[in-house]
Enzyme design. Structure first.
Site, mmCIF file in Angstrom:
data_model
loop_
_atom_site.group_PDB
_atom_site.id
_atom_site.type_symbol
_atom_site.label_atom_id
_atom_site.label_comp_id
_atom_site.label_asym_id
_atom_site.label_seq_id
_atom_site.Cartn_x
_atom_site.Cartn_y
_atom_site.Cartn_z
ATOM 1 N N SER A 13 0.836 -1.212 0.000
ATOM 2 C CA SER A 13 0.000 0.000 0.000
ATOM 3 C C SER A 13 0.867 1.257 0.000
ATOM 4 C CB SER A 13 -0.976 -0.003 1.172
ATOM 5 O OG SER A 13 -0.337 -0.415 2.337
ATOM 6 N N ASP A 33 9.774 0.310 6.392
ATOM 7 C CA ASP A 33 8.527 0.062 7.137
ATOM 8 C C ASP A 33 8.661 -1.365 7.681
ATOM 9 O OD1 ASP A 33 5.881 0.653 7.972
ATOM 10 O OD2 ASP A 33 5.072 -0.466 6.276
ATOM 11 N N CYS A 83 4.258 -0.120 13.046
ATOM 12 C CA CYS A 83 2.909 0.041 13.604
ATOM 13 C C CYS A 83 2.933 -0.517 15.023
ATOM 14 C CB CYS A 83 1.845 -0.591 12.724
ATOM 15 S SG CYS A 83 2.222 -2.229 12.163
HETATM 16 C C1 LIG Z 1 4.804 -3.887 8.166
HETATM 17 S S1 LIG Z 1 4.867 -4.969 6.835
HETATM 18 C C2 LIG Z 1 5.098 -3.871 5.500
HETATM 19 C C3 LIG Z 1 3.857 -3.226 5.020
HETATM 20 C C4 LIG Z 1 4.073 -2.501 3.718
HETATM 21 N N1 LIG Z 1 5.132 -1.524 3.817
HETATM 22 C C5 LIG Z 1 2.804 -1.820 3.247
HETATM 23 O O1 LIG Z 1 2.633 -0.644 3.469
HETATM 24 O O2 LIG Z 1 1.973 -2.486 2.630
HETATM 25 C C6 LIG Z 1 6.423 -5.668 6.997
HETATM 26 C C7 LIG Z 1 6.864 -6.497 5.815
HETATM 27 O O3 LIG Z 1 8.226 -6.835 6.064
HETATM 28 C C8 LIG Z 1 8.479 -8.079 5.486
HETATM 29 N N2 LIG Z 1 9.736 -8.558 6.094
HETATM 30 C C9 LIG Z 1 9.947 -9.166 7.273
HETATM 31 N N3 LIG Z 1 11.244 -9.376 7.458
HETATM 32 C C10 LIG Z 1 11.880 -8.882 6.374
HETATM 33 C C11 LIG Z 1 13.234 -8.830 5.949
HETATM 34 N N4 LIG Z 1 14.206 -9.299 6.705
HETATM 35 N N5 LIG Z 1 13.506 -8.311 4.745
HETATM 36 C C12 LIG Z 1 12.522 -7.810 3.948
HETATM 37 N N6 LIG Z 1 11.235 -7.846 4.300
HETATM 38 C C13 LIG Z 1 10.916 -8.360 5.492
HETATM 39 C C14 LIG Z 1 7.249 -8.888 5.785
HETATM 40 O O4 LIG Z 1 7.124 -9.955 4.854
HETATM 41 C C15 LIG Z 1 6.165 -7.818 5.622
HETATM 42 O O5 LIG Z 1 5.629 -7.893 4.333
#
Ligand SMILES: C[S@@+](CC[C@H](N)C(=O)[O-])C[C@H]1O[C@@H](n2cnc3c(N)ncnc32)[C@H](O)[C@@H]1O
Length: 727
Positions: free
Chosen positions: A178, A261, A314
């Site tokens: 998003s 994020d 968040c």
């Molecule tokens: C808070 S969500 C992100 C939401 C996104 N920014 C949005 O606005 O739709 C965190 C994301 O980080 C990813 N994630 C977790 N560990 C990660 C890593 N080591 N490297 C890259 N992505 C990671 C997860 O799969 C998840 O999709």
């Protein structure tokens, strides 16, 4: 969470029985009770809520989130849809002030009046008769991707990044996308440029979530983005193939803007995800701190000097928020600064970042103020050094108050944390690699509690597999390590902005695909200058000479081309020379699809997805249509040409059979700057014509062209052009 001790909610059957008698059931399904005593004890102790507001804070957390949405897409189309919403859907709600339902409220800090909040929950909007029409509209526009029902706070980070059309942007943890969509929209803010210079690289470690993102961003029809699938903590450097004027050099990409994020415990989302009430534990933050530090560190490494990074979570927890920022700023030794961005969000109340916080030991409800206290108690497994606050003097110097926390009860939102960082100089460990024995604060594994079981199971997004393919030296590496890495990656460079000898021109760059284990995407083959199919396409559509056809690509090297995609030059210069190390999941918009018909002189028809990109270049086969024509084309599958307006019939006459572009220009907008043009990909047959607009998007296009429905009368009506200028 299963492997950890149960939290207090789970502790006793008596407790549980009591909970079950409370309100909170949905059908036969028992909703988790919105209680968690450890959560309350923890946040009261951290002092994140101003005195006297605790009860309001807690009662807001127990309520469902109101409906918020933003209008997506590029400026003129988004503004046009805003006009439609105001005139057709909001106007009947204006007189409801004081009633049980409040009229929709503008989110004043979101640019161009494009984000709104309706103070009812998702459930209530469905069941409130007055809101039924608006709800149906929101559902259909969400389905066609023109409205994003995004949480208000989640819209903040891209605004603070201040993305310009020439920026190179990296979204490190991007799925489901998003915020990536907002970044792409900002890149295309100048609609006079069909193909901006900049680009967005959207990354996520989770392969499946990367594909969710494809769906989310595809509809923006941008040739300037790519989705990649890497662990952000070790995000590989991407080589940028040279432009012609830089014949003998290539660089690693560094970014003007980076969004981190990061995965977090997500306690700011309790209102949306009631499960968090049951699962919440203070250890979740401790388990995530390490990965958050590493993602931020890598983000800063990849950021250009002078660039800006936004870190967001968040979560309300200082261990995931201020602690990460504070430790990283100290490590950066002044090369990175926290920026005061509060004036960029007019009308949004935020709390200043904390300058002190504590670590909680749940076992005996004790608090620790410093790592030394933890060491003295023999509890070094509880928390690492970087999780504690700096001294008051250092906190002052770092300006931790410039961090921003959004508390749910202040604006009826979720909870959120944001820090805006700017890189002023090369990072100290890149200038001079830090030996492991250094006294500087490092992201040292031994100092950070690695509570994998917590981070993987207790968080919404805590699945963090390790991929060690980053090119910059690892944390704490000494010179020998770095030399070894240099030898291994002889075409890479540890410097942030290294200029290197170009790789040997790679006759078969895509054959390297097999080197990335588990990576199954089809390779990308760009058109050569003398691509045999191009001449026919060019003649058929009278494509202007300045169209960069070598930026067209297909996904299979041999056999007939099926779909033809297009990327910007910058994206091409990255895709071409990184297929051996970057897991590209998606890039390019579909411009054409194969459609072999004897009576047509070109084997490729246009695709709706790429119509705005090709429009300035594909100069023939254009037909101007009226509102009535739009209605005819979108409600009938293959109308006879005779059913079109006389003007359209005249323009259709000299055009041979095959793909065409229908142009609708709005004439009845009171706002000259805001006139909307809608392009439809169409087809001229022998006697009939048609559009290729998918069914679920037709309602949207009808609205955009000023055509509304009257469900009671069961037919379409032309809106006579009543557009309130101001709400
Ligand atoms: C808070 S969500 C992100 C939401 C996104 N920014 C949005 O606005 O739709 C965190 C994301 O980080 C990813 N994630 C977790 N560990 C990660 C890593 N080591 N490297 C890259 N992505 C990671 C997860 O799969 C998840 O999709």
């Amino acid at each position: 969470m299963g492997r950890n001790k149960p939290n207090k909610w789970r502790r006793g059957k008596r407790d549980r029985d009591q909970q079950q008698t409370r309100p909170g059931t949905r059908g036969n399904y028992e909703l988790p009770p919105k209680e968690n005593v450890v959560f309350e004890e923890y946040y009261k102790g951290q002092g994140i809520v101003p005195d006297g507001e605790w009860d309001q804070f807690m009662s807001t957390l127990r309520k469902e989130l109101p409906v918020t949405f933003r209008i997506t897409g590029y400026r003129s189309q988004a503004k046009r849809l805003l006009d439609v919403i105001k005139s057709e859907y909001f106007s009947n709600l204006v007189n409801m002030v004081g009633d049980s339902v409040q009229p929709p409220k503008l989110l004043p800090w979101y640019p161009d009046n494009l984000a709104w909040q309706i103070n009812v929950s998702r459930k209530e909007i469905r069941s409130t008769p007055l809101l039924k029409k608006l709800h149906t509209f929101l559902v259909s526009e969400t389905e066609s991707g023109n409205i994003s029902r995004q949480e208000a706070v989640s819209m903040i980070p891209p605004i603070l990044l201040d993305v310009q059309p020439h920026h190179k942007v990296l979204d490190l943890c991007a799925a489901p996308g998003s915020k990536t969509a907002q970044l792409i929209e900002l890149l295309h803010a100048d609609e006079t440029k069909a193909i901006p210079e900049g680009f967005v690289v959207a990354n996520d470690v989770d392969n499946k979530r990367c594909y969710l993102m494809v769906h989310q961003v595809k509809r923006l029809q941008s040739p300037c983005f790519m989705i990649v699938n890497h662990d952000a903590t070790t995000m590989p450097n991407i080589r940028m193939y040279p432009q012609e004027d830089e014949a003998n050099k290539f660089k690693f990409v560094t970014y003007d803007r980076v969004l981190a994020d990061v995965p977090c415990s997500g306690d700011g989302t309790m209102r949306k995800n009631p499960d968090v009430w049951r699962k919440w534990l203070p250890q979740a933050a401790v388990g995530l701190h390490s990965v958050q530090m590493k993602v931020l560190k890598r983000g800063l490494e990849l950021l250009s000097v002078g660039g800006r990074l936004v870190y967001s979570t968040c979560s309300l927890n200082p261990v995931e928020d201020e602690a990460v920022i504070s430790a990283m700023l100290q490590k950066c030794e002044g090369s990175v600064e926290l920026v005061d961005a509060s004036d960029k969000l007019p009308g949004l109340k935020t709390m200043p970042g904390l300058k002190s916080w504590k670590i909680f030991h749940r076992k005996d409800s004790s608090w620790f103020n410093s790592f030394e206290e933890v060491e003295a108690a023999g509890l070094t497994g509880l928390a690492g050094r970087t999780m504690f606050p700096p001294s008051p003097e250092v906190a002052e110097q770092l300006h931790l108050e410039r961090c921003m926390r959004v508390l749910p009860h202040h604006q009826n939102t979720g909870g959120f944390f944001i820090a805006v960082l700017e890189k002023r100089d090369v990072l100290p460990w890149v200038r001079t690699p830090i030996p492991p024995s250094s006294t500087a604060i490092t992201v040292n594994e031994s100092e950070i509690v690695q509570n994998d079981s917590v981070s993987k199971s207790d968080t919404s997004n805590g699945d963090v597999p390790v991929d060690s393919s980053a090119d910059l030296p690892p944390e704490g590496a000494d010179d020998a390590d770095i030399r070894k890495r240099k030898e291994r990656d002889d075409d890479d460079d540890e410097k942030e902005e290294g200029i290197l000898k170009p790789p040997e021109p790679n006759s078969e760059p895509h054959s390297k695909k097999a080197k990335i284990s588990g990576y199954k995407e089809d390779p990308y083959f760009y058109f050569n200058e003398d691509e045999p199919d191009w001449e026919k396409i060019k003649n058929f559509y009278s494509v202007s000479n300045d169209f960069p056809h070598t930026q067209l690509l297909v996904r299979s090297e041999t056999g007939k081309k099926r779909n033809i995609y297009f990327t910007s030059d910058a994206v091409k210069r990255m895709v071409t020379y990184n297929t051996d190390k970057i897991r590209f999941i998606n890039t390019g918009i579909k411009l054409m699809a194969r459609s072999e018909k004897e009576e047509v002189d070109c084997d490729f028809r246009l695709a709706q997805e790429g119509i705005n990109t090709i429009f300035p270049y594909f100069t023939s086969r254009r037909v101007h249509i009226t509102k009535e024509d739009v209605l005819t084309l979108l409600l009938q599958e293959n109308p006879f040409i005779g059913k079109m307006s006389l003007g359209a019939q005249e323009e259709l006459k000299p055009i041979s059979q095959g793909s065409i572009i229908f142009i609708f220009d709005q004439e009845d907008s009171p706002d000259d700057d805001n006139k909307c043009r809608v392009l439809f990909c169409g087809w001229k047959g022998k006697k009939s014509c048609r559009t290729f607009v998918p069914k679920h998007e037709r309602l949207h296009y009808l609205r955009m062209c000023g055509i509304t429905t009257d469900p009671k009368r069961g037919h379409w009506e032309l809106n006579q052009g009543k557009y309130p200028v101001c709400f």
